[in-house]
Design a protein around this motif. Sequence first.
Motif, PDB file in Angstrom:
ATOM      1  N   ALA A  99      32.960 -17.139  18.198  1.00 20.40           N
ATOM      2  CA  ALA A  99      32.701 -18.428  17.556  1.00 20.40           C
ATOM      3  C   ALA A  99      32.655 -19.544  18.595  1.00 20.40           C
ATOM      4  CB  ALA A  99      33.787 -18.715  16.526  1.00 20.40           C
ATOM      5  N   GLU A 100      33.487 -19.427  19.631  1.00 13.25           N
ATOM      6  CA  GLU A 100      33.527 -20.430  20.680  1.00 13.25           C
ATOM      7  C   GLU A 100      32.207 -20.466  21.445  1.00 13.25           C
ATOM      8  OE1 GLU A 100      36.657 -21.753  24.218  1.00 13.25           O
ATOM      9  OE2 GLU A 100      36.579 -19.685  23.527  1.00 13.25           O
ATOM     10  N   LYS A 103      40.983 -11.265  15.083  1.00 13.15           N
ATOM     11  CA  LYS A 103      40.827 -12.720  15.072  1.00 13.15           C
ATOM     12  C   LYS A 103      40.551 -13.261  16.478  1.00 13.15           C
ATOM     13  CE  LYS A 103      43.105 -17.020  13.647  1.00 13.15           C
ATOM     14  NZ  LYS A 103      42.757 -17.719  14.902  1.00 13.15           N
ATOM     15  N   THR A 104      41.238 -12.738  17.471  1.00 11.41           N
ATOM     16  CA  THR A 104      41.049 -13.176  18.854  1.00 11.41           C
ATOM     17  C   THR A 104      39.618 -12.953  19.305  1.00 11.41           C
ATOM     18  OG1 THR A 104      43.354 -12.713  19.441  1.00 11.41           O
ATOM     19  CG2 THR A 104      41.770 -12.821  21.255  1.00 11.41           C
ATOM     20  N   ASN A 161      39.887  -6.589  23.696  1.00 11.25           N
ATOM     21  CA  ASN A 161      40.225  -7.919  24.181  1.00 11.25           C
ATOM     22  C   ASN A 161      40.788  -7.928  25.605  1.00 11.25           C
ATOM     23  OD1 ASN A 161      39.494  -9.620  21.962  1.00 11.25           O
ATOM     24  ND2 ASN A 161      41.236  -8.824  20.824  1.00 11.25           N
ATOM     25  N   ASN A 208      36.905 -12.483  17.398  1.00 11.65           N
ATOM     26  CA  ASN A 208      35.981 -13.302  16.606  1.00 11.65           C
ATOM     27  C   ASN A 208      36.044 -14.773  16.998  1.00 11.65           C
ATOM     28  OD1 ASN A 208      34.944 -11.160  15.120  1.00 11.65           O
ATOM     29  ND2 ASN A 208      36.511 -11.315  13.536  1.00 11.65           N
ATOM     30  N   ASP A 209      37.224 -15.241  17.397  1.00 10.63           N
ATOM     31  CA  ASP A 209      37.361 -16.625  17.856  1.00 10.63           C
ATOM     32  C   ASP A 209      36.564 -16.851  19.134  1.00 10.63           C
ATOM     33  OD1 ASP A 209      38.938 -17.311  15.753  1.00 10.63           O
ATOM     34  OD2 ASP A 209      40.837 -17.265  16.853  1.00 10.63           O
ATOM     35  N   LYS A 210      36.571 -15.868  20.024  1.00  7.72           N
ATOM     36  CA  LYS A 210      35.802 -15.974  21.262  1.00  7.72           C
ATOM     37  C   LYS A 210      34.309 -16.073  20.955  1.00  7.72           C
ATOM     38  CE  LYS A 210      38.854 -13.507  24.466  1.00  7.72           C
ATOM     39  NZ  LYS A 210      38.977 -12.320  25.342  1.00  7.72           N
ATOM     40  N   LYS A 261      29.498 -22.038  19.235  1.00  7.29           N
ATOM     41  CA  LYS A 261      29.681 -23.493  19.215  1.00  7.29           C
ATOM     42  C   LYS A 261      29.194 -24.109  20.517  1.00  7.29           C
ATOM     43  CE  LYS A 261      33.241 -27.068  18.836  1.00  7.29           C
ATOM     44  NZ  LYS A 261      34.702 -27.334  18.694  1.00  7.29           N
TER      45      LYS A 261
END
Length: 286
Positions: free
Chosen positions: A82-83, A75-76, A279, A78-80, A86
């Motif tokens: 996605a950031e 998740k960490t 990560n 994938n969040d990066k 965006k």
Amino acid sequence: MFKSYLRKQAIEQYNETVERYEKTADKLNTYSEKLYAKRDLAMFLVSKVENKINTLANTPKEFEVSLKKTKLEIKTFNDKKAEIIKAEKEAKKAAGGTGAGASLSALGVAVATMGPTAAMGIATTFGTASTGTAISALTGAAAHNAALAWLGGGALAAGGGGMSAGSVLLGLAGPIGWGIAGTMLTASVGTGLYASHKNEKTAKAASEERLNVEQAIRKFNNMNAEIKALINITHRQMKGVYDLNKQLKKDDYNMLSDNEKIQAGILVNSTLTLAELINKEVKLDD
């Protein structure tokens, strides 16, 4: 005459140092992109193994802790990603507006300067942190400085790298635009004692700035070595996880032999290690 030679020599040495800096910065940018590409493949493998273990029937409870940690690492990462995606959209949107709009977000500044691929490599290698202030509410120099501090891991007072570290990240896009030498070369020197004083002052400024660039080169060289090591370690860990996963062919833990159960345990732990490695961030501070 009037110490013009001193000024010329200092500027030439400065420009030579900047050339070395830009080559080192380009190399760091390249290594960061290579590390990201390796990590992207590694995360695909991690997700594949995590899904496989989750569907394995009758797994022991001790697997649950490692699997939860692995899922969090996924998740960490994938969040990066996605950031960055965006931020890329924000940067493109801001590009169609005013100059101040380009500072809509700090990460947007990075994307607009570097391009999405390079920005993805930088963000996943060095990480980013918020200043605690909505950068979109700032304009002009305040927005620029906030963006740099954000990229550098936050304000110095909060334990981050500050604007200096942020400038390093933006510098990875290519030539960083050191303007001092060009300004010095084109500036009017004047005559007499004033000219001598100005030449001496210019030479001193160029020499001092050259030392700052030399320091940046040393920092970048250290980072290059660390990133290269991360690429190699990640590759070896991937190979180990891939081989172990290939050997696990049954879909019920109770059907595994004692040796296969040991291998399954090693696979779970090795996958978590790989996810954590993906990560791992390189510190900008000395």
